[in-house]
Design a protein around this motif. Structure first.
Motif, mmCIF file in Angstrom:
data_model
loop_
_atom_site.group_PDB
_atom_site.id
_atom_site.type_symbol
_atom_site.label_atom_id
_atom_site.label_comp_id
_atom_site.label_asym_id
_atom_site.label_seq_id
_atom_site.Cartn_x
_atom_site.Cartn_y
_atom_site.Cartn_z
ATOM 1 N N GLY A 69 0.804 -1.218 0.000
ATOM 2 C CA GLY A 69 0.000 0.000 0.000
ATOM 3 C C GLY A 69 0.836 1.266 0.000
ATOM 4 N N LYS A 70 2.155 1.132 -0.009
ATOM 5 C CA LYS A 70 3.020 2.307 -0.007
ATOM 6 C C LYS A 70 2.888 3.028 -1.350
ATOM 7 N N PHE A 71 2.697 4.357 -1.280
ATOM 8 C CA PHE A 71 2.527 5.120 -2.506
ATOM 9 C C PHE A 71 3.294 6.432 -2.442
ATOM 10 N N SER A 72 3.532 6.994 -3.615
ATOM 11 C CA SER A 72 4.048 8.345 -3.796
ATOM 12 C C SER A 72 3.311 8.930 -4.989
ATOM 13 N N ALA A 73 2.884 10.177 -4.873
ATOM 14 C CA ALA A 73 2.259 10.896 -5.983
ATOM 15 C C ALA A 73 3.109 12.123 -6.258
ATOM 16 N N PHE A 74 3.268 12.468 -7.534
ATOM 17 C CA PHE A 74 4.188 13.528 -7.923
ATOM 18 C C PHE A 74 3.452 14.656 -8.638
ATOM 19 N N LEU A 75 3.634 15.862 -8.126
ATOM 20 C CA LEU A 75 3.102 17.078 -8.739
ATOM 21 C C LEU A 75 4.258 17.839 -9.381
ATOM 22 N N ASN A 76 3.937 18.763 -10.244
ATOM 23 C CA ASN A 76 4.961 19.597 -10.874
ATOM 24 C C ASN A 76 5.253 20.795 -9.968
ATOM 25 N N GLY A 77 5.848 20.550 -8.823
ATOM 26 C CA GLY A 77 6.141 21.595 -7.848
ATOM 27 C C GLY A 77 5.117 21.589 -6.723
ATOM 28 N N SER A 78 5.349 22.433 -5.736
ATOM 29 C CA SER A 78 4.410 22.509 -4.614
ATOM 30 C C SER A 78 3.130 23.200 -5.076
ATOM 31 N N CYS A 79 2.085 23.022 -4.297
ATOM 32 C CA CYS A 79 0.758 23.501 -4.679
ATOM 33 C C CYS A 79 0.051 23.999 -3.432
ATOM 34 N N SER A 80 -0.551 25.174 -3.507
ATOM 35 C CA SER A 80 -1.333 25.651 -2.369
ATOM 36 C C SER A 80 -2.576 26.366 -2.881
ATOM 37 N N PHE A 81 -3.597 26.378 -2.050
ATOM 38 C CA PHE A 81 -4.855 27.030 -2.398
ATOM 39 C C PHE A 81 -5.716 27.145 -1.152
#
Length: 176
Positions: A69-81
């Protein structure tokens, strides 16, 4: 005493060998062939009984070890809102944790602003029609329908100056 193979046993053995060869070939093709696509991170969330809106738009890729169940998800840089001006969320470019049906645990890379400081969200549980978010010592409960859409980095759910949905909280539970 030697083993005597009948014609039927030999045929069964050949069939098993061919079956395993084909199965291995298909598994290798999925891993190496760019035309065979893996499900999106959002589709994987659905498989584990989570709505797509717990991740922002723009997940580029992910890794998942389905046995642990170990996962990593990758975004194109940090994200805030901000969501409806009340909660400020921040996602790092790499989000990690463990996923199982209805549970995200040991979560890293997602935080919420409480008063004047950022606190990590460490666990998310699905409880019927609600999601429970935990920061360790406190938690908040939100209706599942608040997460039908993915928020967008920078503007959340209110990106075209149109209110998309109201964020509702359960007044009986402590909130962030």
């Amino acid at each position: 005493m030697g083993m005597i193979l009948t014609q039927r046993s030999k045929l069964s053995l050949k069939f098993l060998c061919i079956f395993f060869f084909i199965a291995q070939s298909l598994a290798t093709e999925v891993e190496t062939n760019p035309h065979v696509t893996k499900p999106s991170a959002y589709e994987v969330l659905g498989h584990y009984n989570f709505p797509i809106g717990i991740l922002p738009k723009g997940v580029l890729d992910y890794d998942l070890d389905s046995s642990s169940g170990k996962f990593s998800a990758f975004l194109n840089g940090s994200c805030s809102f901000s969501l409806e001006g009340s909660y400020q969320l921040r996602y790092k470019s790499n989000i990690k944790g463990y996923i199982s049906r209805g549970k995200l645990s040991r979560l890293e890379g997602v935080s919420v602003k409480l008063f004047f400081m950022w606190v990590d969200i460490v666990q998310v549980l699905r409880r019927g029609d609600h999601l429970e978010f935990s920061v360790g010592i406190a938690g908040a409960d939100f209706p599942l329908d608040n997460f039908e859409e993915c928020p967008q980095c920078g503007c959340g759910l209110n990106c075209n100056h149109q209110q998309v949905r109201e964020t509702r909280t359960n007044p009986l539970l402590s909130s962030f």
